[in-house]
Scaffold this motif. Structure first.
Motif, mmCIF file in Angstrom:
data_model
loop_
_atom_site.group_PDB
_atom_site.id
_atom_site.type_symbol
_atom_site.label_atom_id
_atom_site.label_comp_id
_atom_site.label_asym_id
_atom_site.label_seq_id
_atom_site.Cartn_x
_atom_site.Cartn_y
_atom_site.Cartn_z
ATOM 1 N N PRO A 162 62.626 7.269 -85.543
ATOM 2 C CA PRO A 162 63.401 8.292 -86.241
ATOM 3 C C PRO A 162 63.978 9.328 -85.266
ATOM 4 O O PRO A 162 63.366 9.621 -84.229
ATOM 5 N N PHE A 163 65.116 9.858 -85.618
ATOM 6 C CA PHE A 163 65.791 10.886 -84.805
ATOM 7 C C PHE A 163 66.496 11.817 -85.791
ATOM 8 O O PHE A 163 67.231 11.360 -86.663
ATOM 9 N N GLU A 164 66.251 13.108 -85.660
ATOM 10 C CA GLU A 164 66.826 14.067 -86.605
ATOM 11 C C GLU A 164 68.343 14.155 -86.429
ATOM 12 O O GLU A 164 68.845 14.137 -85.302
ATOM 13 N N PRO A 165 69.082 14.299 -87.556
ATOM 14 C CA PRO A 165 70.540 14.444 -87.455
ATOM 15 C C PRO A 165 70.955 15.615 -86.563
ATOM 16 O O PRO A 165 72.034 15.597 -85.973
ATOM 17 N N GLY A 166 70.080 16.625 -86.422
ATOM 18 C CA GLY A 166 70.358 17.747 -85.522
ATOM 19 C C GLY A 166 70.647 17.285 -84.102
ATOM 20 O O GLY A 166 71.316 17.982 -83.331
ATOM 21 N N GLY A 167 70.139 16.112 -83.747
ATOM 22 C CA GLY A 167 70.344 15.559 -82.405
ATOM 23 C C GLY A 167 71.796 15.247 -82.091
ATOM 24 O O GLY A 167 72.165 15.104 -80.915
ATOM 25 N N PHE A 168 72.628 15.146 -83.134
ATOM 26 C CA PHE A 168 74.048 14.835 -82.912
ATOM 27 C C PHE A 168 74.924 16.090 -82.919
ATOM 28 O O PHE A 168 76.123 16.001 -82.684
ATOM 29 N N GLN A 169 74.315 17.246 -83.228
ATOM 30 C CA GLN A 169 75.093 18.483 -83.272
ATOM 31 C C GLN A 169 75.427 18.937 -81.854
ATOM 32 O O GLN A 169 74.556 18.930 -80.982
ATOM 33 N N ASP A 170 76.666 19.328 -81.641
ATOM 34 C CA ASP A 170 77.123 19.836 -80.329
ATOM 35 C C ASP A 170 76.889 18.831 -79.203
ATOM 36 O O ASP A 170 76.672 19.218 -78.051
ATOM 37 N N ARG A 171 76.885 17.558 -79.527
ATOM 38 C CA ARG A 171 76.724 16.539 -78.493
ATOM 39 C C ARG A 171 77.693 15.395 -78.751
ATOM 40 O O ARG A 171 77.973 15.076 -79.910
#
Ligand SMILES: [Zn+2]
Ligand SMILES: [Zn+2]
Length: 300
Positions: free
Chosen positions: A141-150
């Motif tokens: 699992p990986f939180e959707p926050g990981g795609f913010q600003d990246r």
């Protein structure tokens, strides 16, 4: 003050704590304080930010948060750790976001066939796999926050570093979700995954032994490759560095002792005694894991 070991360390009932946020203004209050410098705002500034003209109503909602989530210090309402955690849980995106990423090239090469692997993301699960040999190398699992600003490439790199860190932490006995005690046990199969009818797709289904991680305090559990413990042994890490394998920069899916079932041999189950082969360009290293999930010895 209550502390560790006290019989009733709960400040407020956990269900009541969640019910506090059944009114949207209370979340708006937390977000207004979070977005201000130093996480602190005066009463009138918060009232302006949430746009509530009725002072009685506003005071009532602010008071509900005061103590555990917000504290008044010299005329400023300051966000407390619990307030931060409410915001952080929301910002991780798991409650309200479900992004997807179609397969893109991932850095490194497949540990089985050398082909460039792919990264994809769906239903909060990140997967790195090889289309050439149809192997799932890593999935977690990986939180959707990981795609913010990246960019996606940056998110793939963050997924690698974060998963490596989380697996190391949890397999050392500390829960990264709640700080509780994680039970670390060897297992031959993953019954909970099996129960969910996902075991056939589980990336490490063919491994002869896995770690079953299970938190005593929260709902966290995972099944992960036993090779992760090698990353916490300074002798192994040092030896690999001399052999040209930098475990701090190599991606999890590039480390054969994590991805390759054939490198793991179970010598005994009572007590557990496991050999992990670590191939390098010059020679092969054999690491022995003992019953308490620690590196027992290494032989070249
Ligand atoms: Zn492959
Ligand atoms: Zn936990």
């Amino acid at each position: 003050m209550t502390g560790p070991g006290d019989e009733s360390p709960e400040k407020i009932d956990p269900q009541e704590a969640f019910q506090l946020f059944s009114h949207e203004m209370r979340l708006e209050i937390l977000f207004a304080i979070w977005k201000s410098p130093n996480y602190a705002l005066a009463f009138s500034e918060i009232q302006d930010a949430v746009g509530e003209r009725d002072s009685g109503k506003f005071t009532y909602h602010l008071e509900q948060l005061t103590g555990q989530f917000v504290t008044e210090i010299e005329g400023q309402y300051v966000l407390q750790l619990a307030g931060h955690r409410v915001i952080d849980a929301i910002q991780s995106g798991i409650f309200h976001m479900s992004p997807t990423v179609s397969p893109v090239k991932a850095p490194g090469s497949c540990t089985h066939c050398g082909t460039t692997p792919t990264f994809e993301y769906d239903e909060l699960l990140a997967t790195v796999s090889c289309s050439e040999c149809e192997t799932k190398l890593i999935e977690y699992p990986f939180e959707p926050g990981g795609f913010q600003d990246r960019s996606v490439a940056e998110a793939v790199s963050a997924f690698d570093r974060r998963t490596k860190f989380l697996w190391r932490l949890a397999s050392s006995g500390a829960c990264f979700v709640c700080a509780g005690r994680v039970e670390v046990a060897y297992t031959e199969s993953a019954p909970q995954i099996d129960h969910d009818d996902r075991y056939g797709e589980f990336f490490a289904a063919d491994h002869p032994a896995l770690f079953h991680l299970s938190c005593h305090n929260c709902s966290f559990y995972s099944y992960i490759p036993v090779g992760i413990r090698l990353l916490d042994d300074p002798t192994v890490v040092g030896y690999l560095a001399m052999a040209g394998i930098d475990v701090t920069t190599d991606h999890l899916w590039e480390l054969p002792f994590i991805t390759d079932a054939e490198l793991v041999t179970v010598q005994s189950r009572e007590p557990w005694d496991i050999l992990i082969e670590v191939p390098t360009e010059t020679e092969s290293l054999t690491v022995r894991l003992d019953d308490d999930a620690s590196v027992h010895s290494l032989t070249v």
